[in-house]
Design a protein around this motif. Sequence first.
Motif, PDB file in Angstrom:
ATOM      1  N   ASN A 196       0.857  -1.022   0.072  1.00  0.00           N
ATOM      2  CA  ASN A 196       0.025   0.129  -0.037  1.00  0.00           C
ATOM      3  C   ASN A 196       0.832   1.246   0.035  1.00  0.00           C
ATOM      4  OD1 ASN A 196      -2.431  -1.426  -0.048  1.00  0.00           O
ATOM      5  ND2 ASN A 196      -2.387  -1.486   2.395  1.00  0.00           N
ATOM      6  N   PRO A 236     -10.494   2.771   2.112  1.00  0.00           N
ATOM      7  CA  PRO A 236     -10.554   1.903   0.688  1.00  0.00           C
ATOM      8  C   PRO A 236     -10.005   0.725   0.850  1.00  0.00           C
ATOM      9  CG  PRO A 236     -10.102   4.136   0.336  1.00  0.00           C
ATOM     10  CD  PRO A 236     -10.070   4.276   1.947  1.00  0.00           C
ATOM     11  N   ALA A 237      -8.825   0.524   1.204  1.00  0.00           N
ATOM     12  CA  ALA A 237      -8.128  -0.745   1.250  1.00  0.00           C
ATOM     13  C   ALA A 237      -8.959  -1.704   2.089  1.00  0.00           C
ATOM     14  CB  ALA A 237      -6.901  -0.712   1.851  1.00  0.00           C
ATOM     15  N   SER A 262     -12.239  -1.867   2.212  1.00  0.00           N
ATOM     16  CA  SER A 262     -13.239  -2.424   1.494  1.00  0.00           C
ATOM     17  C   SER A 262     -13.133  -3.193   0.439  1.00  0.00           C
ATOM     18  CB  SER A 262     -14.155  -0.975   1.125  1.00  0.00           C
ATOM     19  OG  SER A 262     -13.140  -0.528   0.081  1.00  0.00           O
ATOM     20  N   ASN A 263     -11.945  -3.467   0.006  1.00  0.00           N
ATOM     21  CA  ASN A 263     -11.330  -4.302  -1.025  1.00  0.00           C
ATOM     22  C   ASN A 263     -11.029  -5.724  -0.528  1.00  0.00           C
ATOM     23  OD1 ASN A 263     -12.088  -2.483  -3.161  1.00  0.00           O
ATOM     24  ND2 ASN A 263     -10.009  -1.548  -3.024  1.00  0.00           N
ATOM     25  N   ALA A 264     -10.692  -5.740   0.908  1.00  0.00           N
ATOM     26  CA  ALA A 264     -10.354  -6.942   1.269  1.00  0.00           C
ATOM     27  C   ALA A 264     -11.262  -7.763   1.675  1.00  0.00           C
ATOM     28  CB  ALA A 264      -9.558  -6.732   2.686  1.00  0.00           C
ATOM     29  N   ARG A 265     -10.952  -9.071   1.703  1.00  0.00           N
ATOM     30  CA  ARG A 265     -11.929 -10.507   1.866  1.00  0.00           C
ATOM     31  C   ARG A 265     -11.720 -10.595   3.249  1.00  0.00           C
ATOM     32  NH1 ARG A 265     -11.208 -15.396  -2.089  1.00  0.00           N
ATOM     33  NH2 ARG A 265     -13.035 -15.877  -0.785  1.00  0.00           N
ATOM     34  N   TYR A 292      -7.045 -10.603   0.327  1.00  0.00           N
ATOM     35  CA  TYR A 292      -7.679 -10.523  -0.914  1.00  0.00           C
ATOM     36  C   TYR A 292      -7.726 -11.645  -1.886  1.00  0.00           C
ATOM     37  CZ  TYR A 292      -6.122  -5.855   0.229  1.00  0.00           C
ATOM     38  OH  TYR A 292      -5.658  -4.604   0.827  1.00  0.00           O
TER      39      TYR A 292
END
Length: 286
Positions: free
Chosen positions: A210, A227-228, A230-233, A286
Motif C-alpha cells: 500500500n 478504501p483498502a 473495503s476491497n479486502a476479503r 484478497y
Amino acid sequence: MRALLSIGVLLLTGVSALACERADEASKATAQPLQPDRAIADSASNGTGFDARAAQQILRLVNQARAQASLAPLALDETLSQAAQAHGRKMLQHGQLSHQFPGEADLLVRLGQSGVHLSRAGENVAFDYSAAHAHQALMLSDEHRRNLLDPSFNAVGIAVIWNRCQMYVVQDFARELPTYDAGQAEDLIADRVATLRTQTRLPRLNRVKNSNPSEACSSGKAKQSRPAFSNARYVLSYSNAEPQALPPSAGNVIRDSQMRDFSVGACYARTEKNPNGAYFVTMMFY
C-alpha cells in the motif's frame, strides 16, 4: 505478560558484630556510585551507596548457578540496572523490602518506563550483609530460585545499596526482545505468512504494497485506509510483543486456497495496556 516477584528477608540475628564490622569495611572499600547524582553522593557520605563490585559478584554467582543448571547466562543490562537502582533507593528511604511503595509504579510499568522492550519480567529483593550470602539465601528459597533459574529470562539489572553494614539487593529480570521499525516488522510478518503457505503446499500469496500501509500509533493500533479495507476479503488485527507471532485465527486465512494477495501494516507503541511496548498489526487478505 507476567511479572514474577519475590522478597527475600534475610535476618541477621546470630551474626556477630565482627561480621557487621567487616561488611561495613568492605562497603567503604567497594561502594561506588553508579550515577554521580547528589542523592547518592549524600548517602555515600553517610555510609551508604551503590556497590558496583557487589553487583558484579552477584551476577557472576547467578550465571554460575545457571551454568550448573545448563541454562544460558544472563546479560547485565544497564537500563534494567538503573531501574533496579531507582527501586533500591525507595527501599533505603523506607527502610524495608517491598516490590511497590505508595506512589511507585508496579514492576512492569517501571521497566516499561525505562524503555526496555520485554515480554516477561521478574524481581527479587533481599536484605543481607554480603553479596555471597545474599545469593546463597536466594538460591535456597524456591520462589527466588525460580526467578534466578528461569530459562526464559535473558537479561538482568542488579542494584546493591549499602546502609552501613547491611545491603539492600534488587534483581530485575527480563526476557528482552529486539525492536524493529515498521518496515522490518512487516517483513517479518510477511516471511511468516510465506512459511505457512509453503508448509501447506500452497503457492505464495502476492504481497501488495500500500502507498501508506501504517501510520503513527497514536491510538495504539495500526491504521489502514478505508478504501483498502473495503476491497479486502478478510481483515485481521492483533497486537503482540513479537510481530511475527501470528494469532491462531491467522492460520485459517493464510491456508485458504482461494486467497491470492495480502498486505500488512505494523507499528510499535507503548500504551497503558502495553507499558512494555507491543506491535499493532493489521493484515488484509484478497
